[in-house]
Design a protein around this motif. Structure first.
Motif, PDB file in Angstrom:
ATOM      1  N   VAL A 139       4.693  10.840   2.636  1.00 35.35           N
ATOM      2  CA  VAL A 139       4.334   9.603   3.430  1.00 35.35           C
ATOM      3  C   VAL A 139       5.783   9.032   3.795  1.00 35.35           C
ATOM      4  O   VAL A 139       6.587   8.769   2.838  1.00 35.35           O
ATOM      5  N   SER A 198      -3.560   7.082  -3.833  1.00 36.68           N
ATOM      6  CA  SER A 198      -3.115   5.768  -2.855  1.00 36.68           C
ATOM      7  C   SER A 198      -3.432   4.226  -3.595  1.00 36.68           C
ATOM      8  O   SER A 198      -4.677   4.468  -4.028  1.00 36.68           O
ATOM      9  N   TRP A 199      -2.737   3.594  -3.415  1.00 40.81           N
ATOM     10  CA  TRP A 199      -2.853   2.406  -4.239  1.00 40.81           C
ATOM     11  C   TRP A 199      -2.298   1.277  -3.387  1.00 40.81           C
ATOM     12  O   TRP A 199      -1.627   1.249  -2.397  1.00 40.81           O
ATOM     13  N   THR A 209      -2.523   0.713   5.268  1.00 43.37           N
ATOM     14  CA  THR A 209      -1.693   1.996   5.608  1.00 43.37           C
ATOM     15  C   THR A 209      -0.607   2.206   4.616  1.00 43.37           C
ATOM     16  O   THR A 209       0.118   1.141   4.601  1.00 43.37           O
ATOM     17  N   PRO A 210      -0.794   3.240   3.931  1.00 47.53           N
ATOM     18  CA  PRO A 210       0.772   3.530   3.089  1.00 47.53           C
ATOM     19  C   PRO A 210       1.858   3.147   3.585  1.00 47.53           C
ATOM     20  O   PRO A 210       2.261   3.934   4.870  1.00 47.53           O
ATOM     21  N   GLN A 235       5.973   6.491  -0.477  1.00 48.39           N
ATOM     22  CA  GLN A 235       5.273   7.331  -1.199  1.00 48.39           C
ATOM     23  C   GLN A 235       6.123   7.252  -2.575  1.00 48.39           C
ATOM     24  O   GLN A 235       7.278   7.500  -2.617  1.00 48.39           O
ATOM     25  N   PRO A 274       0.819  -1.276   0.166  1.00 53.58           N
ATOM     26  CA  PRO A 274      -0.233  -0.089   0.034  1.00 53.58           C
ATOM     27  C   PRO A 274       0.930   1.155  -0.082  1.00 53.58           C
ATOM     28  O   PRO A 274       1.921   1.288   0.943  1.00 53.58           O
ATOM     29  N   HIS A 275       0.738   2.034  -0.806  1.00 52.14           N
ATOM     30  CA  HIS A 275       1.461   3.347  -1.190  1.00 52.14           C
ATOM     31  C   HIS A 275       0.630   4.668  -1.530  1.00 52.14           C
ATOM     32  O   HIS A 275      -0.484   4.352  -2.215  1.00 52.14           O
ATOM     33  N   THR A 276       1.098   5.615  -1.614  1.00 53.11           N
ATOM     34  CA  THR A 276       0.771   6.698  -2.447  1.00 53.11           C
ATOM     35  C   THR A 276       1.534   7.084  -3.469  1.00 53.11           C
ATOM     36  O   THR A 276       2.848   6.666  -3.578  1.00 53.11           O
ATOM     37  N   CYS A 277       1.315   7.715  -4.526  1.00 55.64           N
ATOM     38  CA  CYS A 277       2.006   8.085  -5.745  1.00 55.64           C
ATOM     39  C   CYS A 277       1.634   9.498  -6.044  1.00 55.64           C
ATOM     40  O   CYS A 277       0.621   9.973  -6.140  1.00 55.64           O
ATOM     41  N   THR A 301      -7.283   1.438  -6.215  1.00 53.76           N
ATOM     42  CA  THR A 301      -7.032   2.864  -5.608  1.00 53.76           C
ATOM     43  C   THR A 301      -7.684   2.302  -3.988  1.00 53.76           C
ATOM     44  O   THR A 301      -8.508   1.657  -3.826  1.00 53.76           O
ATOM     45  N   ILE A 302      -7.018   2.625  -2.770  1.00 56.66           N
ATOM     46  CA  ILE A 302      -7.483   2.574  -1.662  1.00 56.66           C
ATOM     47  C   ILE A 302      -8.583   2.892  -1.253  1.00 56.66           C
ATOM     48  O   ILE A 302      -9.626   2.194  -0.738  1.00 56.66           O
TER      49      ILE A 302
END
Length: 141
Positions: A131, A48-49, A114-115, A118, A30-33, A101-102
């Motif tokens: 993040v 967020s993915w 939880t991411p 990033q 889980p992460h943001t981009c 997408t989360i």
């Protein structure tokens, strides 16, 4: 950080509920981009993915699969609802994982979501905190 597999299937979809999916199996990365494409598609400073195994992934809504856009032709495509425009998925051709997408998950605050990092930090907007990288990295041997 070790992610624990979910024993219960998770569900999700778009705002209008035309595109729906069910996922089973452990969430991965889980992460943001903050890449330009995610910012433009999401209309936000980041998206967020999280990924799930393809073998446990199924499109279940009346709309079937989302409308796909080849973000990087032949490499990566992104899925969105053609009715409400919600971005719900990403797939790298030939991969064994489906990214979602989360926020598309019905319970986006569930275990393992939880991411932990990033992506594209160098493209992040300066006015929003980043993040932290909380992944557990094995010691060099």
């Amino acid at each position: 950080m070790t992610l624990t597999p979910s024993s219960e299937p998770r569900t999700g979809g778009c705002v209008c509920r035309n595109i729906r999916f069910t996922v089973a199996g452990p969430p991965d990365f889980p992460h943001t981009c903050s890449c330009r494409d995610c910012k433009k598609r999401g209309g936000a400073p980041m998206m967020s993915w999280v990924a799930f195994p393809l073998e446990g992934f199924e499109w279940t809504g009346e709309g079937g699969e989302p409308t796909w856009f080849d973000t990087y032709p032949g490499k990566t495509k992104r899925g969105f609802c053609g009715t409400c425009g919600s971005h719900v998925a990403a797939y790298d051709y030939g991969d064994t994982w489906m990214g979602v997408t989360i926020p598309a998950l019905d319970e986006p605050d569930g275990e393992g979501l939880t991411p932990v990092n990033q992506s594209c930090r160098n493209e992040a907007v300066p006015w929003l905190g980043q993040v932290p990288d909380t992944r557990s990295i094995p010691a060099a041997q």
